[in-house]
Design a protein around this motif. Sequence first.
Motif, PDB file in Angstrom:
ATOM      1  N   THR A  43       0.917  -1.141   0.119  1.00  0.00           N
ATOM      2  CA  THR A  43      -0.068  -0.043  -0.064  1.00  0.00           C
ATOM      3  C   THR A  43       0.848   1.218   0.055  1.00  0.00           C
ATOM      4  O   THR A  43       1.808   1.137   0.606  1.00  0.00           O
ATOM      5  N   PRO A  44       0.560   2.287  -0.744  1.00  0.00           N
ATOM      6  CA  PRO A  44       1.146   3.405  -0.706  1.00  0.00           C
ATOM      7  C   PRO A  44       1.575   4.246   0.684  1.00  0.00           C
ATOM      8  O   PRO A  44       0.736   4.198   1.501  1.00  0.00           O
ATOM      9  N   PRO A  45       2.785   4.825   0.924  1.00  0.00           N
ATOM     10  CA  PRO A  45       3.185   5.277   2.245  1.00  0.00           C
ATOM     11  C   PRO A  45       2.624   6.778   2.430  1.00  0.00           C
ATOM     12  O   PRO A  45       3.182   7.707   2.454  1.00  0.00           O
ATOM     13  N   THR A  46       1.056   6.672   2.649  1.00  0.00           N
ATOM     14  CA  THR A  46       0.524   8.008   2.751  1.00  0.00           C
ATOM     15  C   THR A  46       0.146   8.084   4.328  1.00  0.00           C
ATOM     16  O   THR A  46       0.048   7.105   5.053  1.00  0.00           O
ATOM     17  N   GLY A  47       0.191   9.299   4.749  1.00  0.00           N
ATOM     18  CA  GLY A  47       0.132   9.633   6.048  1.00  0.00           C
ATOM     19  C   GLY A  47       1.104   9.174   7.120  1.00  0.00           C
ATOM     20  O   GLY A  47       0.835   8.907   8.277  1.00  0.00           O
ATOM     21  N   ALA A 179       6.449  14.710  -1.348  1.00  0.00           N
ATOM     22  CA  ALA A 179       7.521  15.141  -0.234  1.00  0.00           C
ATOM     23  C   ALA A 179       7.166  14.228   1.037  1.00  0.00           C
ATOM     24  O   ALA A 179       8.163  13.972   1.700  1.00  0.00           O
ATOM     25  N   GLU A 180       5.986  14.356   1.631  1.00  0.00           N
ATOM     26  CA  GLU A 180       5.740  13.488   2.813  1.00  0.00           C
ATOM     27  C   GLU A 180       6.124  11.934   2.380  1.00  0.00           C
ATOM     28  O   GLU A 180       6.679  11.304   3.522  1.00  0.00           O
ATOM     29  N   ARG A 181       5.494  11.469   1.375  1.00  0.00           N
ATOM     30  CA  ARG A 181       5.852  10.333   0.938  1.00  0.00           C
ATOM     31  C   ARG A 181       7.461   9.887   1.200  1.00  0.00           C
ATOM     32  O   ARG A 181       7.746   8.812   1.612  1.00  0.00           O
TER      33      ARG A 181
END
Length: 316
Positions: A43-47, A179-181
């Motif tokens: 799963t994508p590294p969001t948050g 940038a956050e990811r």
Amino acid sequence: MALPDFLVIGAPDAGMEILLADLRRCPAVFLPATELTPPTELTPPTGLTPPTEPTPPAERALGTGLIAPAALAPPAERASGAATPQGGAGAWGPEAARRRARFEALVDPAPAGVLRGVSAPYHLADFTALRHLHEVLPYVRLIALLRDPAARAHAHWLRMRASGLEPIVDFEAALAAEAERACTLSSWPWRYLALGRYGAQVQRLYTLFARQQVLLVPYPELSTDPARALGHVHRFLGLGRHRDPAGVDRAYRPAEVPVERCGDLVAPGCAEPAVAAAARRLDPAVAARLHAGFGADLDLLDQVTGRRWALRPAPD
């Protein structure tokens, strides 16, 4: 045990599907389906916040068959990308030995006498991975594909959307989240902008590997005249003649690889009309802003390589 003779080190969605399909057709080449890739999650590294002591398993998969070489680095090095302390996991240390064993395992099934290759789509952008590669294979041949970075980023985002690995439905919003990811170790498959900064990447690459070890392949040539572009690759790898199963020496000529084209996106299995339509709809205003942001890096690429690359839109 044998080690790879060459690596295809990037960039994703810049024509790698065409190149890898052609090389796998060549009887003088062994190229496993397994790809070397940085540690990834399903799963994508969001948050997520930056990890303090990441300990990913030695192998993480994005889909199937993807191996994570950076997962073999020590936790501190994985987190910071810092150089390995002398006497620890350097060129003769245990971590380098494990990386060497991973390369050996990848190409071990290759029959005798063939050229052994590995696909490593994120290595061009990942300098830590390149340093690890240089420790094990300082004289390996490297192939990188270069595409208009705005079109590449959009095609990459579309592929991630189609695979269910990108939950952000708006392209610009996905770029804003980068940038956050990027604070996480598993972010390379979602770093649509960073993967297209070829100037800085090639400049770093040349600090490790001699220029004659590197072949840069322009996507426009691969897309419009694949036989010519693939011929350059074959000559770089020393291909041209091989012995068939009967022992007869034959010339091998690259042919156009049967891939399905989805508008601006080139990839197998993209016949869905909605995906094809979306691939043709990179908003011109968004594209213009992206090209402006990539301009200095593309100038650097021209300067570093001593040639001008046709990776920008033609002027009106």
